[in-house]
Design a protein around this motif. Structure first.
Motif, mmCIF file in Angstrom:
data_model
loop_
_atom_site.group_PDB
_atom_site.id
_atom_site.type_symbol
_atom_site.label_atom_id
_atom_site.label_comp_id
_atom_site.label_asym_id
_atom_site.label_seq_id
_atom_site.Cartn_x
_atom_site.Cartn_y
_atom_site.Cartn_z
ATOM 1 N N GLU A 13 36.008 39.862 38.226
ATOM 2 C CA GLU A 13 37.360 39.548 38.697
ATOM 3 C C GLU A 13 38.182 40.834 38.740
ATOM 4 N N GLU A 14 39.203 40.822 39.582
ATOM 5 C CA GLU A 14 40.076 42.002 39.692
ATOM 6 C C GLU A 14 40.575 42.482 38.332
ATOM 7 N N GLU A 40 42.501 50.184 43.233
ATOM 8 C CA GLU A 40 42.749 49.708 44.601
ATOM 9 C C GLU A 40 41.439 49.609 45.385
ATOM 10 N N ARG A 43 39.515 46.609 44.126
ATOM 11 C CA ARG A 43 40.184 45.384 44.585
ATOM 12 C C ARG A 43 39.809 45.115 46.053
ATOM 13 N N ARG A 44 39.816 46.161 46.862
ATOM 14 C CA ARG A 44 39.472 46.018 48.280
ATOM 15 C C ARG A 44 38.018 45.544 48.436
ATOM 16 N N LEU A 46 36.239 43.843 46.223
ATOM 17 C CA LEU A 46 36.089 42.453 45.767
ATOM 18 C C LEU A 46 36.694 41.474 46.770
ATOM 19 N N ALA A 47 37.769 41.876 47.440
ATOM 20 C CA ALA A 47 38.385 40.993 48.437
ATOM 21 C C ALA A 47 37.453 40.804 49.622
ATOM 22 N N ARG A 48 36.730 41.862 49.970
ATOM 23 C CA ARG A 48 35.795 41.782 51.095
ATOM 24 C C ARG A 48 34.500 41.080 50.702
ATOM 25 N N PRO A 50 33.843 38.530 47.965
ATOM 26 C CA PRO A 50 34.185 37.692 46.818
ATOM 27 C C PRO A 50 32.955 37.027 46.206
#
Ligand SMILES: CC(C)(COP(=O)(O)OP(=O)(O)OC[C@H]1O[C@@H](n2cnc3c(N)ncnc32)[C@H](O)[C@@H]1OP(=O)(O)O)[C@@H](O)C(=O)NCCC(=O)NCCS
Length: 155
Positions: A13-14, A40, A43-44, A46-48, A50
């Motif tokens: 997780e972030e 950052e 985070r990028r 993990l967003a791409r 998931p």
């Protein structure tokens, strides 16, 4: 053999970032990139991607293992596979890799790869032992797109 330590494997997780970064800084020979491995950057990633990256959490609640895992729709890739020294040879690394492989399979990805330095005896022993194939018929090519993404190697 050392006493088996308890650990939990779960999706990254972030909010795990501070613990993951602390772990990375303990891993000899790791190259940490100023942009890609920043909070950052992770985070990028993990967003791409998931749900495909993983952490192992030790008995004291801290992150003792981590893998960044993602795919481009065709092939999966593992980055920064690591386990804290006092938790090694307890199956943490293999359990995390299995988590990632299952997460990739669930997304219909059929192949996964990673890069290991040839001088990384421990890493290469691990991949061989858990059944991955070392390709001898390939050259690895890359091209730097952003010179600001500086790599600092841990001693
Ligand atoms: C590589 C690494 C992630 C392995 O993690 P781990 O939790 O110790 O691995 P496991 O306990 O799941 O090991 C699975 C099998 O791999 C092999 N293996 C793991 N470490 C080994 C070593 N140092 N020497 C020889 N074989 C090894 C063994 O066959 C082991 O099974 P066994 O303990 O029952 O004999 C860990 O050593 C590490 O973080 N190394 C530094 C970072 C690194 O090099 N990462 C890989 C980058 S490509």
């Amino acid at each position: 053999m050392a006493e088996q330590k308890r650990f939990v494997i779960r999706a990254m997780e972030e909010s795990d970032y501070p613990g993951i970064y602390r772990l990375w800084m303990t891993i000899h020979g790791f190259g940490i990139r100023s942009i890609d491995d920043s909070e950052e950057g992770v985070r990028r990633f993990l967003a791409r991607n998931p749900g495909t990256s993983v952490v192992a959490v030790g008995e004291d609640g801290t992150v003792i293992g981590a893998i960044l895992c993602g795919h481009d729709g065709r092939r999966g890739c593992l980055y920064h596979v690591c386990v804290r020294e006092d938790y090694r040879r307890q199956g943490v690394g293999k359990a995390m890799v299995v988590f990632c492989m299952n997460a990739l399979r669930a997304e219909k990805i059929n192949k996964v790869s990673l890069i290991a330095f040839t001088r990384n005896d421990v890493g290469n022993a691990f991949w061989n032992c858990i059944g991955w194939t070392r390709r001898e018929d390939l050259n690895y090519y890359d091209f730097t797109l952003n010179e600001a993404n500086i790599t600092a190697f841990n001693r």
